[in-house]
Design an enzyme around this catalytic site. Structure first.
Site, mmCIF file in Angstrom:
data_model
loop_
_atom_site.group_PDB
_atom_site.id
_atom_site.type_symbol
_atom_site.label_atom_id
_atom_site.label_comp_id
_atom_site.label_asym_id
_atom_site.label_seq_id
_atom_site.Cartn_x
_atom_site.Cartn_y
_atom_site.Cartn_z
ATOM 1 N N HIS A 17 0.836 -1.201 0.000
ATOM 2 C CA HIS A 17 0.000 0.000 0.000
ATOM 3 C C HIS A 17 0.874 1.256 0.000
ATOM 4 O O HIS A 17 0.601 2.221 -0.723
ATOM 5 C CB HIS A 17 -0.905 0.048 1.242
ATOM 6 C CG HIS A 17 -1.925 -1.030 1.314
ATOM 7 N ND1 HIS A 17 -2.130 -1.755 2.469
ATOM 8 C CD2 HIS A 17 -2.810 -1.494 0.414
ATOM 9 C CE1 HIS A 17 -3.104 -2.632 2.265
ATOM 10 N NE2 HIS A 17 -3.531 -2.495 1.022
ATOM 11 N N LYS A 41 -19.047 -6.513 7.288
ATOM 12 C CA LYS A 41 -17.721 -7.107 7.457
ATOM 13 C C LYS A 41 -17.001 -6.427 8.607
ATOM 14 O O LYS A 41 -16.675 -5.254 8.528
ATOM 15 C CB LYS A 41 -16.893 -6.925 6.183
ATOM 16 C CG LYS A 41 -17.110 -7.975 5.142
ATOM 17 C CD LYS A 41 -16.353 -7.688 3.853
ATOM 18 C CE LYS A 41 -14.871 -7.669 4.015
ATOM 19 N NZ LYS A 41 -14.169 -7.493 2.729
ATOM 20 N N ARG A 95 -0.812 -6.784 -8.183
ATOM 21 C CA ARG A 95 0.280 -7.672 -7.786
ATOM 22 C C ARG A 95 0.531 -8.757 -8.826
ATOM 23 O O ARG A 95 1.648 -9.224 -8.974
ATOM 24 C CB ARG A 95 -0.038 -8.346 -6.444
ATOM 25 C CG ARG A 95 -0.105 -7.380 -5.288
ATOM 26 C CD ARG A 95 -0.584 -8.064 -4.042
ATOM 27 N NE ARG A 95 -1.972 -8.466 -4.246
ATOM 28 C CZ ARG A 95 -2.783 -8.895 -3.306
ATOM 29 N NH1 ARG A 95 -2.348 -9.022 -2.085
ATOM 30 N NH2 ARG A 95 -4.021 -9.210 -3.570
ATOM 31 N N SER A 133 -2.817 -8.052 2.925
ATOM 32 C CA SER A 133 -3.248 -7.805 4.304
ATOM 33 C C SER A 133 -3.713 -9.080 4.995
ATOM 34 O O SER A 133 -3.427 -9.296 6.176
ATOM 35 C CB SER A 133 -4.369 -6.757 4.331
ATOM 36 O OG SER A 133 -3.894 -5.504 3.938
#
Length: 164
Positions: A17, A41, A95, A133
């Site tokens: 990040h 969530k 990524r 994460s």
């Protein structure tokens, strides 16, 4: 002034990040970091903790680049957050090809919902391409060393959380 919005859960913010934020700050006049907060969530970290961690990351980047970086939360569509921020672009880090497939689909949907907001992809730097994460949380929960994946203040916070 060209504003970019970079959204995510940032639960926790990691070095991937940070790489995207730094690069976006070099490309745009203003960067808005938008923390997605979804009531269905529950995250590991509170939105306030995530914002504080992002601020600690953003301030040195602002000092380095001169680009103001704001932090907001949102609980709706990212395009609505982008419009509210006055963003001309949504920045997304990639990524791998799996990220690209997902992000390309989202960019297509977002382009229909907000044609004036472009999606800009930034390929992850090789040294952070592997960081996620969810993996950072898993390693931290199992007592592993996360120092190579997150800024020091984030590592300290996660170690404190999992010691409880």
């Amino acid at each position: 002034m060209k504003t970019a919005l970079y959204s995510g859960s940032f639960d926790p913010v990691h070095l991937g990040h940070v790489d995207v934020v730094r690069r976006a700050a070099r490309l745009f006049d203003r960067v808005v970091l938008a923390i997605g907060v979804h009531h269905a969530k529950a995250g590991l970290l509170s939105p306030e903790d995530r914002a504080a961690m992002l601020r600690a990351v953003a301030d040195p980047i602002t000092a380095e680049t001169g680009t103001p970086i704001e932090i907001v939360t949102f609980d709706g569509l990212v395009v609505d957050a982008a419009r509210a921020a006055g963003a001309v672009a949504i920045v997304r880090g990639l990524r791998n090809t799996t990220d690209f497939e997902y992000e390309a689909q989202m960019a297509g949907m977002n382009a229909v919902l907000a044609p004036a907001v472009d999606t800009i992809y930034l390929g992850a730097a090789p040294e952070v391409r592997h960081i996620a994460s969810s993996l950072v949380r898993q390693i931290a929960a199992l007592g592993g060393d996360i120092d190579a994946f997150v800024p020091p203040h984030v590592a300290e916070k996660l170690r404190a959380l999992y010691r409880r």
